[in-house]
Design a protein around this motif. Structure first.
Motif, mmCIF file in Angstrom:
data_model
loop_
_atom_site.group_PDB
_atom_site.id
_atom_site.type_symbol
_atom_site.label_atom_id
_atom_site.label_comp_id
_atom_site.label_asym_id
_atom_site.label_seq_id
_atom_site.Cartn_x
_atom_site.Cartn_y
_atom_site.Cartn_z
ATOM 1 N N ASP A 35 -5.050 6.853 -2.441
ATOM 2 C CA ASP A 35 -4.903 5.478 -1.981
ATOM 3 C C ASP A 35 -6.067 4.701 -2.565
ATOM 4 O O ASP A 35 -7.230 5.002 -2.291
ATOM 5 C CB ASP A 35 -4.897 5.391 -0.450
ATOM 6 N N PHE A 37 -6.230 1.319 -2.271
ATOM 7 C CA PHE A 37 -6.413 0.165 -1.390
ATOM 8 C C PHE A 37 -6.384 -1.161 -2.157
ATOM 9 O O PHE A 37 -7.130 -2.092 -1.848
ATOM 10 C CB PHE A 37 -7.721 0.310 -0.596
ATOM 11 N N GLU A 40 -3.693 -6.150 -0.646
ATOM 12 C CA GLU A 40 -4.382 -6.860 0.439
ATOM 13 C C GLU A 40 -3.603 -6.750 1.748
ATOM 14 O O GLU A 40 -2.378 -6.717 1.766
ATOM 15 C CB GLU A 40 -4.551 -8.338 0.071
ATOM 16 N N PRO A 43 -3.566 -1.367 5.927
ATOM 17 C CA PRO A 43 -3.436 -0.124 5.157
ATOM 18 C C PRO A 43 -1.975 0.315 5.053
ATOM 19 O O PRO A 43 -1.159 0.037 5.936
ATOM 20 C CB PRO A 43 -4.266 0.880 5.966
ATOM 21 N N CYS A 70 -7.374 -4.065 4.129
ATOM 22 C CA CYS A 70 -7.682 -3.922 2.710
ATOM 23 C C CYS A 70 -8.003 -5.292 2.129
ATOM 24 O O CYS A 70 -7.252 -6.259 2.334
ATOM 25 C CB CYS A 70 -6.502 -3.305 1.970
ATOM 26 N N LYS A 74 -10.623 -2.636 -1.550
ATOM 27 C CA LYS A 74 -11.324 -1.693 -0.679
ATOM 28 C C LYS A 74 -10.703 -1.700 0.711
ATOM 29 O O LYS A 74 -10.222 -2.727 1.187
ATOM 30 C CB LYS A 74 -12.815 -2.036 -0.594
ATOM 31 N N LEU A 75 -10.747 -0.534 1.351
ATOM 32 C CA LEU A 75 -10.413 -0.444 2.768
ATOM 33 C C LEU A 75 -11.673 -0.721 3.564
ATOM 34 O O LEU A 75 -12.699 -0.075 3.359
ATOM 35 C CB LEU A 75 -9.888 0.956 3.111
ATOM 36 N N TYR A 272 -11.813 4.225 -2.637
ATOM 37 C CA TYR A 272 -10.603 5.035 -2.845
ATOM 38 C C TYR A 272 -10.748 6.364 -2.129
ATOM 39 O O TYR A 272 -11.846 6.815 -1.820
ATOM 40 C CB TYR A 272 -10.308 5.265 -4.327
#
Length: 278
Positions: A35, A37, A40, A43, A70, A74-75, A272
């Motif tokens: 994942d 991410f 947007e 998740p 997200c 990035k998460l 990630y």
């Protein structure tokens, strides 16, 4: 050569070098799940489920999906200080999840349980963790079968009270008591004084013989699977079964420390998560 052309040339060289480095690093491995991410918003529900409420270790946070999102590839798992009534409150209960009148903090915990699991492989995460007091971010796995700790726990990354942890746990003779192969490394021992402000890569290499845990290619912990058989007489080795991934930001609790002087929100930023197999 113009300055613009020169800068473009440098960028191309950098990207080629980075690609070659990654190709060498992953030679012999195939990416089986990831994942990145890059979408947007919330998740991906095909990859992640959420834990909800008060869950473990007498932690202070109430887990809820709202604190994970997200953004810009990035998460973000966000810890917040916010007060509201505990919907499960029972004033005379002996259960710590119910005898707290109020929720004081919120955060998120995501897991691939029931969606994705893997037996052996290279599990990798690039992330930046918040190293301030009271925060307890983690990247870890649990076995799909059995009760804890007889299902096996692998803490690829935990952080609390100024220490980076890399742990492996399996079942002892006593129910709900683990046998731990643990490692605690104070972040002050890293040469980089700004270590806690930067992104780092955490990795587990796991096969039928051993588990190795790394940060930025530095080996932190190692255990041979010949040692990890549960001691309850079943002869079950919990690391010879598939495991699923958890990502969470805990606050306080048994190990997390005191967050009262920490300014919120706090962010656990994950670039990630990837799983490779040979």
């Amino acid at each position: 050569m113009s300055l613009k052309t020169y800068l473009i040339f440098l960028c191309l060289l950098f990207n080629l070098s980075l690609h070659a480095q990654r190709k060498r690093e992953y030679l012999g491995w195939s990416l089986v799940w990831s994942d990145e991410f890059n979408v947007e918003g919330k998740p991906n529900p095909d990859n992640w489920k959420f834990e909800k409420g008060f869950v473990r270790n007498h932690e202070l946070q109430w887990y809820q999906p709202d604190n994970a999102y997200c953004k810009k590839g990035k998460l973000i798992i966000e810890g917040r200080r916010e007060s509201r009534p505990n919907p499960n409150y029972e004033p005379n209960s002996q259960d710590w999840k119910k005898n707290r009148k109020d929720i004081e903090y919120t955060a998120s915990s995501l897991k691939t349980q029931g969606l994705h699991s893997w037996k052996y492989g290279r599990f990798e995460m690039r992330a930046r963790i918040d190293t301030r007091a009271g925060l307890w971010p983690a990247f870890w796995t649990l076995g799909v079968e059995g009760e804890w700790p007889r299902n096996g726990e692998i803490d690829i990354m935990e952080f609390y009270r100024g220490m980076l942890l890399a742990n492996i746990a399996w079942g002892s003779e006593t129910r709900f008591k683990g046998v731990w192969q643990d490692l605690k490394k104070p972040i002050e021992t890293f040469e980089d004084r700004r270590w806690g402000k930067k992104f780092h890569v955490w990795r587990m290499d796991w096969d039928e013989k051993a588990i190795r845990l790394y940060v930025d290619d530095e080996l932190l912990n190692f255990v041979e699977l010949a040692q990890t058989v549960n001691r309850d007489g079943t002869n079950i080795n919990p690391f010879m079964q598939p495991h699923y991934i958890l990502l969470n930001l805990a606050i306080g609790g048994d190990n997390g420390g005191d967050p009262s002087a920490t300014k919120f929100p706090a962010k656990y930023e994950i670039d990630y998560v990837r799983v490779y197999q040979r």
